[in-house]
Structures are given as structure tokens and as C-alpha cells.
Design an enzyme around this catalytic site. Structure first.
Site, mmCIF file in Angstrom:
data_model
loop_
_atom_site.group_PDB
_atom_site.id
_atom_site.type_symbol
_atom_site.label_atom_id
_atom_site.label_comp_id
_atom_site.label_asym_id
_atom_site.label_seq_id
_atom_site.Cartn_x
_atom_site.Cartn_y
_atom_site.Cartn_z
ATOM 1 N N LYS A 149 52.872 57.020 -9.203
ATOM 2 C CA LYS A 149 52.568 56.050 -8.146
ATOM 3 C C LYS A 149 53.732 55.085 -7.926
ATOM 4 C CE LYS A 149 47.714 56.203 -9.198
ATOM 5 N NZ LYS A 149 47.917 56.998 -10.428
ATOM 6 N N CYS A 228 61.095 49.264 -15.952
ATOM 7 C CA CYS A 228 59.930 48.415 -15.672
ATOM 8 C C CYS A 228 58.674 49.214 -16.023
ATOM 9 C CB CYS A 228 59.895 48.021 -14.196
ATOM 10 S SG CYS A 228 61.220 46.911 -13.735
ATOM 11 N N ARG A 230 57.527 51.018 -19.717
ATOM 12 C CA ARG A 230 57.003 50.620 -21.023
ATOM 13 C C ARG A 230 58.157 50.506 -22.009
ATOM 14 N NH1 ARG A 230 53.393 48.571 -19.384
ATOM 15 N NH2 ARG A 230 51.179 48.793 -19.752
ATOM 16 N N ASP A 254 62.284 45.003 -18.100
ATOM 17 C CA ASP A 254 61.103 44.135 -17.963
ATOM 18 C C ASP A 254 60.180 44.293 -19.167
ATOM 19 O OD1 ASP A 254 59.333 42.371 -16.530
ATOM 20 O OD2 ASP A 254 58.070 44.113 -16.066
ATOM 21 N N GLU A 259 56.733 43.133 -27.843
ATOM 22 C CA GLU A 259 56.662 41.974 -26.941
ATOM 23 C C GLU A 259 55.850 40.875 -27.609
ATOM 24 O OE1 GLU A 259 55.400 43.221 -23.040
ATOM 25 O OE2 GLU A 259 56.914 44.787 -22.947
ATOM 26 N N HIS A 279 58.173 40.953 -18.936
ATOM 27 C CA HIS A 279 57.044 41.799 -18.485
ATOM 28 C C HIS A 279 56.370 41.204 -17.237
ATOM 29 C CE1 HIS A 279 54.032 44.987 -20.053
ATOM 30 N NE2 HIS A 279 53.992 44.932 -18.736
ATOM 31 N N LEU A 280 57.177 41.105 -16.181
ATOM 32 C CA LEU A 280 56.701 40.482 -14.940
ATOM 33 C C LEU A 280 56.342 41.495 -13.856
ATOM 34 C CD1 LEU A 280 59.214 37.511 -14.439
ATOM 35 C CD2 LEU A 280 56.926 37.462 -15.426
ATOM 36 N N ALA A 282 53.894 43.227 -12.983
ATOM 37 C CA ALA A 282 52.612 43.105 -12.269
ATOM 38 C C ALA A 282 52.349 41.669 -11.834
ATOM 39 C CB ALA A 282 51.487 43.577 -13.175
#
Ligand SMILES: NC(=O)C1=CN([C@@H]2O[C@H](COP(=O)(O)OP(=O)(O)OC[C@H]3O[C@@H](n4cnc5c(N)ncnc54)[C@H](O)[C@@H]3O)[C@@H](O)[C@H]2O)C=CC1
Ligand SMILES: O=C(O)CCC(=O)C(=O)O
Length: 527
Positions: A149, A228, A230, A254, A259, A279-280, A282
Site C-alpha cells: 500500500k 519509514c 520497520r 524514521d 525505539e 517514528h513520525l 503515521a
């Protein structure tokens, strides 16, 4: 009134939906011990990526009916433990697709024009225009690893910006890649030719450290890498070294192996072009509203006794039908996963044959479960009972369903045949006694084995000594055999051997097995 615990920050619109049917308690930053202590009061739990829902929490959750993950990745939930307790786990497979794709594109533009460093330099009083000369992305080659996706949306926008697109995705049809304007190639070629490489695949045992030192060494010195997806798909230490040595031109990350990223991570120390975001992917207003609504509505529906539309683990069927079909759905998922690995990636068609008693039941959930299993290796938690048929259609997988109530070897059995990059393979399975799954044939060779996490299949000539040789070879690689069975149709013809083993097959062993005289083919499978 049922009670819902919200243990991570969620948009208010989601809380409003939950409040229509439940008492909502918002308690973020709970420790694991605190969560175990309070969870018995709750009927539902809503989380983002901050809460780890462990087996201990699930065991304590005596009232819990549903866990809602406002996002895609459910790697922070112990899904098998939840399934065993009959707890539905739902996510939002598409709510943050655009946000993650746009973050990727922003990373690519920021890298190509040195925006973070230039910004920092002006803010610290300098005016250095020469140092920040960038490169255009127009006509550059973008290599997309994982064309699902998010990868597809990145492809669409990048193509519109004049980029040339290569993609590596062993589970995607050539047609789908072509529709997106991508040339589907092997990973090595993509790595060597791309000016920008972006990762959009799940983290699995197969993809862990996929981008490692040898791969980084094959990249162009002018290439830039973006992740971006995993953490853990890139070997961070190898990346830091490659950047330090000027082996590649830059990277934008990202997501990280652990983390939050450790304060002393070598990635934080690099002076070369490295962009790090926490981790931005989303984190847009729109995506957070999308995922909050998507998941809150599903929690509300389940609390009202209705099915969930994006259940990761349990299909949204009427409870009476679900109870009856549940063991067969598990059988179909297991066989789907098995046959997809035997057939190799890029499955073109799946034949689902319902036999005996099963031929008289409702087939659609069984077919969907088989497709979910078939796609689970490629899509992990992204595939569920709701989207499995759509995902299969988008991937160009043809599904053919047949029924034969006259086959009565077992009360009900299911045969799946798939054609993929390794040719056509079929597996049959059935349920024994207490709904225990048995694999009863492979490529029409009769066997009777339970599925195991790690399995080895061989096709060989039925001749003296061959079983001993395979056993010794496994022993010499320190692989413990849990069980072994041979199936044949005629004496001294072809035969299959199925071994359940305690550990994954070590690197190089499959190649050694293939060298044993009489072995025609060998496959290793992880269920
Ligand atoms: N940074 C963030 O905040 C976010 C990260 N993500 C992550 O982005 C990633 C992609 O998400 P979607 O596009 O929605 O997933 P998707 O399931 O739609 O697509 C994943 C694609 O990867 C492919 N794939 C699987 N194994 C592969 C392999 N070994 N090599 C190459 N391709 C392989 C699959 O065939 C599939 O086409 C996931 O890891 C997801 O968790 C998703 C949302 C936000
Ligand atoms: O909740 C978040 O912000 C993480 C998003 C993400 O990585 C996902 O949805 O898989």
C-alpha cells in the site's frame, strides 16, 4: 456499561465514538505491572505503538473481548495469546498509508536538497550556499523494496515527479508492478542501480537485516537510503559504518531496531547526511483521525455484539457459525501458509478443494482463511479476514473453488494447490480427534504429520540409504529432528520426506541436501 481502557494517546474523535457505548478510562504511560493489575476490569483495550500487550497482560484480562491498535503494525500485541483467549485484535490497515508515504517522499526531498542541515546552518548565523548544492530527483532511479500500500503510493507520486521506478517484491505479480509503472527486478539489481532506495515491507525473520553490510557495499556511492517501514530491516551498525566511510551518500530513518533510539547510537553521531525522525510516519492529523475512527468504531461494534471489519486474528462471523468453522479456518490458514512457501513467492493461482463433510459447509470463510494463510508470509499482520480476498485479487491471484462431498478418507478435508515461482504444489489436511491439524498429503503423496513451526520437505527417489544420509546431514549441522515421515505412491518410485525440526534450517544446509544423490528437490518452511 462495558469499560474501555485507552492506554496510549488517541484522537478525541475516537474517544467520543467509544463513549457512545462504554465508560472510557484514559491512562497512558502505565507500567506493565500496573496494566496487569487494572486490566481485569476492562472489556476493551485501545492502544497505539506505546503499549506492549504481553501474554501476562492477556492472561490477567479476564473480561477482555477486543484489543484495538490505532495503526497498522500489531507487533506490540501477543496475537497467539489473544487468539487462544478468544480476544479479537483489530487494526487500521489503511488509515495511515498516505501519511507514511508522504513522510517517505518528504525524507527523499529533504535528503536530496540537504534541507535539515541547511536550515540548521542558517539558524546558526551562517549563509553557505555552495555547501548545500543538492541533486534533482527528476529522472533519477527510485528503488522501492516492498510494493504494497505505502510503496504503491510512493511509486505513484514519484512517477509523477519524473522518477524512473524499480521495485523488488517477491510476492507481487508483474502485472501489478507494471500498472504502477515499476520494473520488477531482483534485489541485487535494484540495489546497484537505484539513486534512492526506499523500504516498505514488514519486518519478519526473512527481512531482518535485509539491508546489511554486503548489500550496502553494492549501492552507488551517490545513493541515498530511506526507511519509514520497520526498524531492524537495516543493520544499523553496518549503515553507520557505510555512511562514515562515504560508501553511500545519505540515509533518512524514521524507525529503529530499538525505539526510542539509544542516546549513544552511532547513528546520532554521524556528521554526514543523515536525517532521523522519531517514528513520525503515521503522525499527521488526518492519519490519527483516520486510525482513531477506524479502530474505535470496531471496538464499539464488537462491544455491541457485531463483527469487526478489520480483525487480524478472528473472522467477523456470526458466533454460532464461527464456533463450528473455527477449527477448519485454522486448518485452511495453516495449509495456505504451507502451500505458499512450497510454491515460492508470486503465487498466480490457488485451487481450494473442500472434501467430505467440509464440502457441505459454507465455503467462503474457508476460502478466505486459506487466502489469509497464503498471503501471511508476505503481508504479516496486514492481511486479515476482511481484506484477504481483495489483497489476493490485487495481486492477480486466481482462486478456483471445488467441492467433492464423496471423498470420505477423513470426515472433512481440505486440499490447496498453488502455482507460484517454484511451480505447482498441493497440500491436503484434515482434523483429528480434538480438532488437531494433520497434513495428510503433499503433492498427492500420502503422509500423516502435524504441522510444526519449522519443517523440511524433500522430493527424492525411494531408494535405500537416502533417509539415513539426510538424518546424518542434519545431525552434522546440529539440527534436531522432532519427527520424520516418508510418503510414496509406488515402491522405488518418487517419495516425499517430511521432517519436523526444532530450529530453523542453518544457512547452507538446504544446498547440501540438494547435493545428496537421489534428492530431486528440497524445501524449508516456517509456519
Ligand atoms: N513509519 C510509520 O509510522 C509507519 C510504518 N508502517 C510500516 O510500513 C511497512 C509497509 O506498510 P504497507 O505498505 O501498509 O504494507 P503492505 O502489507 O501493504 O505491503 C508490504 C509489501 O511488502 C512486500 N514484502 C513482504 N516481504 C518482502 C520481502 N522479503 N521483500 C520485499 N518485499 C516484501 C509484500 O509483498 C507487500 O507487497 C510496514 O512495515 C508497516 O508496519 C506503516 C505505517 C506507518
Ligand atoms: O502509531 C504510530 O504512530 C505508529 C504507526 C506505525 O508504525 C504503524 O501503523 O505500523
Amino acid at each position: 456499561m462495558p469499560k474501555v481502557l485507552v492506554s496510549d494517546p488517541i484522537e478525541q474523535v475516537g474517544i467520543d465514538i467509544l463513549s457512545q457505548v462504554a465508560q472510557v478510562d484514559i491512562q497512558t504511560n502505565l507500567s506493565a505491572e500496573e496494566l496487569v493489575r487494572i486490566i481485569p476490569e476492562y472489556d476493551a483495550l485501545m492502544i497505539r505503538s506505546g503499549t506492549r500487550v504481553t501474554q501476562a497482560i492477556i492472561q490477567a484480562a479476564t473480561q477482555l473481548k477486543i484489543i484495538g491498535r490505532a495503526g497498522v503494525g500489531v507487533d506490540n500485541v501477543d496475537i497467539p495469546a489473544a487468539t487462544r483467549r478468544g480476544i479479537v485484535v483489530v487494526n487500521s490497515p489503511e488509515g495511515n498509508t498516505i501519511a507514511a508515504a508522504e513522510h517517505t517522499l518528504a525524507m527523499m526531498m529533504a535528503l536530496s536538497r540537504h534541507i535539515p542541515e541547511a536550515n540548521y546552518s542558517v539558524k546558526s548565523g551562517q549563509w553557505d550556499r555552495k555547501r548545500f548544492t543538492g541533486v534533482e530527483i527528476y529522472k533519477k532511479v527510485l528503488g522501492i523494496v516492498g510494493l504494497g500500500k505505502i510503496g504503491s503510493h510512493v511509486a505513484t507520486v514519484a512517477r509523477a515527479m519524473g522518477m524512473r521506478l524499480l521495485a523488488y517484491d517477491p510476492y507481487l505479480s508483474l502485472d501489478r508492478a507494471e500498472q504502477l509503472g515499476c520494473r520488477l527486478v531482483e534485489l541485487d539489481l535494484l540495489i546497484q542501480e537505484a539513486d534512492f532506495i526506499t523500504l516498505h515491507l514488514p519486518k519478519t525473520p526473512e527481512t531482518a537485516n535485509l539491508i546489511n553490510a554486503p548489500i550496502l557495499a553494492k549501492m552507488k556511492p551517490t545513493a541515498r537510503l530511506i526507511n519509514c517501514a520497520r526498524g531492524g530491516i537495516i543493520d544499523e551498525a553496518a549503515l553507520a559504518e557505510a555512511l562514515q566511510a562515504g560508501q553511500i551518500a545519505g540515509a533518512a530513518l524514521d524507525v529503529y531496531d530499538k525505539e526510542p533510539l539509544a542516546a549513544d547510537s552511532p547513528l546520532r553521531q554521524l556528521s554526514r547526511e543523515v536525517i532521523l525522525t522519531p517514528h513520525l510516519g503515521a503522525s499527521t492529523e488526518e492519519a490519527q483521525v483516520n486510525v482513531a475512527i477506524d479502530v474505535a468504531e470496531q471496538i464499539r461494534d464488537v462491544l455491541l455484539g457485531l463483527p469487526a471489519r478489520s480483525a487480524v486474528n478472528i473472522p467477523g462471523l456470526r458466533p454460532d457459525l464461527l464456533e463450528k468453522l473455527k477449527p477448519y479456518l485454522q486448518l485452511a490458514e495453516t495449509l495456505g501458509n504451507l502451500v505458499s512457501q512450497l510454491a515460492g513467492g508470486r503465487v498466480e493461482s490457488l485451487k481450494v478443494s473442500l472434501q467430505g463433510e467440509l464440502a457441505t459447509s459454507e465455503s467462503q470463510p474457508v476460502v478466505v482463511a486459506a487466502l489469509k494463510g497464503l498471503l501471511s508470509h508476505a503481508l504479516q499482520e496486514r492481511v486479515n479476514y476482511v481484506n484477504a480476498s481483495i489483497e489476493a485479487k490485487e495481486r492477480g491471484i486466481r482462486v478456483i473453488e471445488t467441492r467433492d462431498a464423496s471423498i470420505r478418507d477423513y470426515s472433512g478435508s481440505l486440499q490447496l494447490s498453488a502455482t507460484g515461482s517454484l511451480g505447482e504444489h498441493s497440500v491436503t489436511g484434515s482434523l483429528l480427534g480434538d480438532n488437531e491439524i494433520r497434513i495428510t498429503s503433499v503433492d498427492e503423496f500420502p503422509i500423516n504429520v502435524p504441522p510444526a513451526r519449522f519443517m523440511l520437505f524433500t522430493l527424492h527417489r525411494d531408494m535405500p540409504g537416502i533417509i539415513g544420509k539426510i538424518g546424518s546431514l542434519l545431525g552434522s549441522f546440529n539440527v534436531n529432528i522432532a519427527s520424520m515421515q516418508v510418503g510414496r505412491k509406488i515402491v522405488r518410485g518418487d517419495a516425499v520426506m517430511v521432517l519436523n525440526i526444532d530450529d530453523p534450517l542453518p544457512e547452507g544446509l538446504l544446498e547440501e541436501i540438494m547435493k545428496v544423490p537421489g534428492i530431486r528437490d528440497a524445501y524449508t518452511v516456517m509456519l
